[in-house]
Design a protein around this motif. Structure first.
Motif, PDB file in Angstrom:
ATOM      1  N   LEU A 123       0.848  -1.209   0.000  1.00 51.25           N
ATOM      2  CA  LEU A 123       0.000   0.000   0.000  1.00 51.25           C
ATOM      3  C   LEU A 123       0.873   1.246   0.000  1.00 51.25           C
ATOM      4  O   LEU A 123       0.583   2.242  -0.662  1.00 51.25           O
ATOM      5  N   ASP A 124       1.966   1.155   0.729  1.00 49.93           N
ATOM      6  CA  ASP A 124       2.894   2.266   0.819  1.00 49.93           C
ATOM      7  C   ASP A 124       3.586   2.509  -0.527  1.00 49.93           C
ATOM      8  O   ASP A 124       3.652   3.623  -1.029  1.00 49.93           O
ATOM      9  N   LEU A 125       4.056   1.419  -1.117  1.00 50.19           N
ATOM     10  CA  LEU A 125       4.779   1.492  -2.400  1.00 50.19           C
ATOM     11  C   LEU A 125       3.881   2.033  -3.503  1.00 50.19           C
ATOM     12  O   LEU A 125       4.300   2.849  -4.322  1.00 50.19           O
ATOM     13  N   PHE A 126       2.635   1.546  -3.533  1.00 49.20           N
ATOM     14  CA  PHE A 126       1.706   1.968  -4.588  1.00 49.20           C
ATOM     15  C   PHE A 126       0.988   3.269  -4.205  1.00 49.20           C
ATOM     16  O   PHE A 126       0.211   3.796  -4.993  1.00 49.20           O
ATOM     17  N   ASP A 127       1.205   3.716  -2.999  1.00 48.11           N
ATOM     18  CA  ASP A 127       0.534   4.906  -2.469  1.00 48.11           C
ATOM     19  C   ASP A 127      -0.980   4.803  -2.648  1.00 48.11           C
ATOM     20  O   ASP A 127      -1.626   5.675  -3.242  1.00 48.11           O
ATOM     21  N   ARG A 269       3.711   2.782 -10.136  1.00 44.91           N
ATOM     22  CA  ARG A 269       3.570   3.691  -8.985  1.00 44.91           C
ATOM     23  C   ARG A 269       4.825   3.721  -8.130  1.00 44.91           C
ATOM     24  O   ARG A 269       5.027   4.635  -7.336  1.00 44.91           O
ATOM     25  N   ALA A 270       5.666   2.708  -8.279  1.00 42.92           N
ATOM     26  CA  ALA A 270       6.885   2.647  -7.462  1.00 42.92           C
ATOM     27  C   ALA A 270       8.000   3.498  -8.053  1.00 42.92           C
ATOM     28  O   ALA A 270       9.061   3.643  -7.451  1.00 42.92           O
ATOM     29  N   SER A 271       7.769   4.042  -9.254  1.00 38.74           N
ATOM     30  CA  SER A 271       8.840   4.767  -9.934  1.00 38.74           C
ATOM     31  C   SER A 271       8.495   6.239 -10.125  1.00 38.74           C
ATOM     32  O   SER A 271       7.433   6.565 -10.677  1.00 38.74           O
ATOM     33  N   GLY A 272       9.414   7.085  -9.718  1.00 36.34           N
ATOM     34  CA  GLY A 272       9.210   8.521  -9.915  1.00 36.34           C
ATOM     35  C   GLY A 272       9.044   8.874 -11.388  1.00 36.34           C
ATOM     36  O   GLY A 272       8.276   9.755 -11.750  1.00 36.34           O
ATOM     37  N   VAL A 361      12.902  -1.446  -6.004  1.00 32.67           N
ATOM     38  CA  VAL A 361      11.727  -1.678  -6.858  1.00 32.67           C
ATOM     39  C   VAL A 361      11.683  -0.617  -7.948  1.00 32.67           C
ATOM     40  O   VAL A 361      11.423  -0.910  -9.122  1.00 32.67           O
ATOM     41  N   GLU A 362      11.974   0.617  -7.567  1.00 32.72           N
ATOM     42  CA  GLU A 362      11.966   1.698  -8.557  1.00 32.72           C
ATOM     43  C   GLU A 362      12.994   1.412  -9.662  1.00 32.72           C
ATOM     44  O   GLU A 362      12.718   1.549 -10.852  1.00 32.72           O
TER      45      GLU A 362
END
Ligand SMILES: Cc1ncc(COP(=O)(O)O)c(C=O)c1O
Length: 467
Positions: A123-127, A269-272, A361-362
């Protein structure tokens, strides 16, 4: 001291596994034995007396080498199939060793706690909304099934109908809206749920396969009952994302349940660098994704995430007098997944996330996308090769000589040649080669070698045709 009964056989399996993994990056990527050869090697009547365990493991290992596709190879680009991180495989071995029935806390406190933590990290990673619940299922098919079961419960509850108790006979009609490009697993989930596929309302898509929000608005305007909208983060052919913010706002204003199939796209979602593609995804009510694709954990591993815990639990939970279900904070997986008894599927997810961290992950996502761009650029430079999609993520669609037969022949030729493996598809009525870069180990050199092999096959076909 005599060896423990497990030790010799596990030692043997480890030796075979190490050998397989060591050679995998260099081997012909496709299977080398066909159906008949595998049957001939493996089939025999089930005798009264069995074979020695070591001989069985040796036999399996010998045929794994020939009959298994090297889908863990850094040059395997078929479907959307990830490889396996070493730590993910090691954690999976531990999970198999523990042999937990991870259905309820009472049968595996360890799995319950690990899944809770892995869910929190995801949940945190995918915000995504932190109060959401996550169930660890076999893949995105069952993740969408789980999410849509929660959706079915949720939308009917709001219309005063308890589908879990009263079924669908006599229930208000549930309208399901999906794009013309939704993945087939959405249709299958609707079949499983008794909602049917014929009544699915299809929203038009644009040239990249994205749902057209203006058409969604029109379709929804004609509906006033319980409604579920299925959107997509990552088209299986192009990698394109539906305009999720707009769709989310439309669905929310209409009081429809929004489900997003993010089998691989949710990982953006894990990548800027790629997060913007999934902008607005947090407006949805449920999200389905896979860990066996982009997180590179062994099959099978998917995740169903639902914002509304009460709908999720109502759709999934099982209760029986003999079960010991927790009343406190402890996770009973049966509340969140369709299975009753199940393996401790969250363990490799936990181990991989913990090892990679957010940066890892990013970097994984960015690296795969960069390799996809690299392959697309190398191919596009060749006369007669056309990239059919905007390469926005890790998917590349390629067409050769603008011709179906040539394109299919290149796909078949590459599969036979064996440097890399990829599959074909049909995109807007045209045959296309599909390349999906989903493996953690795919290097720049692997991408270059693969593009060179593809072009070699194409040029070979051309010179045959010219001859
Ligand atoms: C967009 C999409 N949704 C769903 C699925 C189904 O996933 P699984 O095979 O893990 O059930 C896939 C598989 O490729 C996919 O690409």
């Amino acid at each position: 001291m005599l060896p423990h009964p497990f030790e010799p056989i596990l030692g043997r399996a480890l030796a075979h596994a190490s050998d397989f993994l060591r050679r995998q990056p260099g081997r012909h990527v496709g299977a080398r034995a066909d159906h008949d050869e595998l049957l001939a090697a493996l089939r025999k009547p089930l005798d009264r007396q069995g074979d020695a365990a070591g001989a069985v493991i040796d036999l399996l290992a010998s045929q794994g080498e020939r009959g298994a596709v090297a889908s863990g190879s850094p040059r395997y680009f078929g479907f959307v199939i990830g490889g396996t991180y070493p730590v993910a495989l090691a954690a999976d071995w531990l999970a198999a060793t523990w042999d937990q029935n991870a259905g309820i806390y009472a049968t595996s406190p360890l799995s319950s706690v690990i899944e809770d933590i892995a869910a929190e990290w995801l949940l945190d990673l995918f915000d995504l909304p932190r109060g959401s619940q996550a169930g660890f299922v076999t893949g995105c098919q069952m993740a969408s099934f789980t999410c849509l079961a929660a959706a079915r419960h949720g939308v009917l509850r709001r219309f005063g109908w308890d589908v879990e108790a009263d079924g669908l006979c006599g229930a208000p009609r549930v309208d399901v809206v999906a794009s013309a490009e939704s993945h087939v697993t959405i249709d299958v989930a609707l079949r499983y749920l008794g909602l049917g596929t014929r009544a699915l309302r299809r929203v038009d898509t644009d040239a990249q396969g994205r749902m057209r929000a203006d058409h969604l608005r029109e379709v929804l305007a004609a509906l006033d009952g319980p409604t579920i909208v299925c959107a997509q983060a990552g088209n299986v052919n192009t990698g394109a994302f539906d305009p999720l913010r707009e769709i989310g706002e439309i669905a929310n204003a209409r009081g429809a349940w929004l489900h997003v199939d993010g089998a691989f796209g949710l990982w953006a979602r894990a990548s800027g660098a790629y997060r913007a593609l999934a902008d607005g995804i947090e407006l949805a009510d449920s999200w389905a994704t896979d860990a066996h694709k982009w997180l590179n954990v062994p099959y099978d591993s998917g995740v169903a995430i639902v914002r509304h815990a009460e709908d999720h639990r109502a759709a999934m939970t099982s209760a029986a007098a003999y079960l010991i279900q927790s009343e406190g904070a402890e996770r009973d997986a049966v509340d969140w997944v369709p299975e009753f008894s199940r393996r401790a599927r969250g363990v490799p997810v936990y181990a991989t996330l913990r090892t990679l961290g957010r940066d890892g992950v990013e970097e994984l996502v960015d690296r795969c996308c960069a390799r996809a761009e690299q392959i697309a650029a190398l191919l596009a430079a060749e006369h007669g090769v056309r990239i059919l999609n905007d390469v926005v993520l890790n998917q590349v669609l390629v067409r050769f000589d603008d011709d179906d037969a040539v394109t299919r022949a290149v796909v078949a030729g590459v599969q036979e040649e064996g440097t890399c493996w990829l599959s074909g598809s049909t995109w807007h009525g045209m045959a296309a080669m599909r390349i999906s870069v989903s493996n953690w180990a795919t290097s720049e050199e692997d991408a270059a070698r693969s593009a060179a092999a593809i072009l070699r096959v194409f040029r070979g076909l051309r010179s045959e045709q010219g001859a």
